[in-house]
Design a protein around this motif. Structure first.
Motif, short mmCIF file in Angstrom:
data_model
loop_
_atom_site.label_atom_id
_atom_site.label_comp_id
_atom_site.label_asym_id
_atom_site.label_seq_id
_atom_site.Cartn_x
_atom_site.Cartn_y
_atom_site.Cartn_z
N UNK A 88 0.84 -1.20 0.00
CA UNK A 88 0.00 0.00 0.00
C UNK A 88 0.87 1.25 0.00
N UNK A 89 0.39 2.33 -0.61
CA UNK A 89 1.16 3.58 -0.59
C UNK A 89 1.33 4.11 0.83
N UNK A 90 2.28 5.00 0.99
CA UNK A 90 2.54 5.64 2.27
C UNK A 90 1.90 7.02 2.25
N UNK A 91 1.14 7.32 3.28
CA UNK A 91 0.55 8.64 3.40
C UNK A 91 1.24 9.36 4.56
N UNK A 92 1.96 10.43 4.24
CA UNK A 92 2.66 11.21 5.26
C UNK A 92 1.76 12.33 5.75
N UNK A 93 2.09 12.91 6.87
CA UNK A 93 1.23 13.94 7.47
C UNK A 93 1.15 15.20 6.63
N UNK A 94 2.27 15.64 6.08
CA UNK A 94 2.29 16.89 5.33
C UNK A 94 3.63 17.04 4.62
N UNK A 95 3.66 17.90 3.64
CA UNK A 95 4.95 18.27 3.07
C UNK A 95 5.64 19.16 4.08
N UNK A 96 6.94 19.30 3.93
CA UNK A 96 7.64 20.13 4.90
C UNK A 96 8.94 20.66 4.31
N UNK A 147 10.57 17.85 2.02
CA UNK A 147 9.77 16.68 1.68
C UNK A 147 8.67 17.19 0.76
N UNK A 148 8.67 16.75 -0.49
CA UNK A 148 7.81 17.35 -1.51
C UNK A 148 6.46 16.68 -1.69
N UNK A 149 6.28 15.48 -1.15
CA UNK A 149 5.02 14.77 -1.37
C UNK A 149 4.45 14.28 -0.05
N UNK A 150 3.15 14.16 0.00
CA UNK A 150 2.53 13.55 1.18
C UNK A 150 2.03 12.15 0.88
N UNK A 151 2.03 11.80 -0.38
CA UNK A 151 1.54 10.49 -0.79
C UNK A 151 2.63 9.81 -1.60
N UNK A 152 3.18 8.73 -1.07
CA UNK A 152 4.28 8.02 -1.71
C UNK A 152 3.76 6.70 -2.27
N UNK A 153 3.84 6.57 -3.57
CA UNK A 153 3.38 5.35 -4.24
C UNK A 153 4.27 4.17 -3.88
N UNK A 154 3.72 2.97 -3.97
CA UNK A 154 4.46 1.75 -3.63
C UNK A 154 5.78 1.69 -4.40
N UNK A 155 5.74 2.02 -5.69
CA UNK A 155 6.97 1.94 -6.51
C UNK A 155 7.99 3.01 -6.14
#
Length: 181
Positions: A88-96, A147-155
């Motif tokens: 599953x993708x990773x969902x981070x709290x926010x960009x920073x 950190x540019x993304x809050x949603x990191x795809x599995x790949x």
């Protein structure tokens, strides 16, 4: 940031200093917070900068004619990693964006023997830059992490873990000062 500001906004004097010390502590539990320069509370509504002085007694390693010191007093993402087999993708709290500048006075009678080389990592997920320099009797360590993304795809997880490992390796580098005659 908003949680930090909310906790800070209702504190004054000694309570504010205790809060700041707890939040800013770095390097070791010998951290001593010195002068802080906070903007007026009205400036806290948007992004703001503040600076502070501190000491960390007994932090450097002093061996005969050399002093070894790690100026990466903040090490964001150092121990982070994600399972390589994650489905599953990773969902981070926010960009920073985090920027740290540590300025250390070179002790009298010492010069720089070596400093870590500039390190940079840039990809779709992260921008990272670490630069050590010498200016006017100081060693300056500048660390900039975005950190540019809050949603990191599995790949993308493998690439994210690779950056985390590169950060950890960069954080292990030290400045070496040598006694000059």
């Amino acid at each position: 940031r908003s949680t930090w500001v909310a906790r800070m906004s209702d504190r004054t004097g000694t309570n504010l200093n205790k809060f700041l010390r707890a939040q800013l502590e770095k390097g070791s539990n010998n951290f001593i917070l010195g002068e802080t320069q906070l903007p007026e509370k009205s400036a806290w509504k948007g992004p703001f900068k503040f600076s502070y002085d501190f000491e960390i007694p007994n932090y450097a390693i002093d061996l005969d004619e050399e002093i070894f010191i790690n100026l990466y007093l903040e090490q964001p993402f150092k121990n982070d990693s994600w399972e390589e087999d994650r489905t599953l993708p990773v969902s981070l709290r926010h960009t920073s964006r985090r920027n740290f500048v540590v300025k250390m006075k070179i002790p009298e009678g010492y010069g720089i023997q070596s400093m870590p080389e500039e390190f940079q990592a840039h990809n779709e997920l992260f921008d990272f830059s670490a630069v050590h320099s010498e200016k006017e009797g100081y060693v300056i360590c500048s660390l900039d992490i975005k950190m540019k993304k809050i949603y990191v795809e599995v790949e993308e997880i493998e690439e994210l873990n690779k950056v985390y490992k590169e950060l950890a390796a960069a954080y292990a580098e030290v400045v070496v000062l040598e006694k000059i005659n």
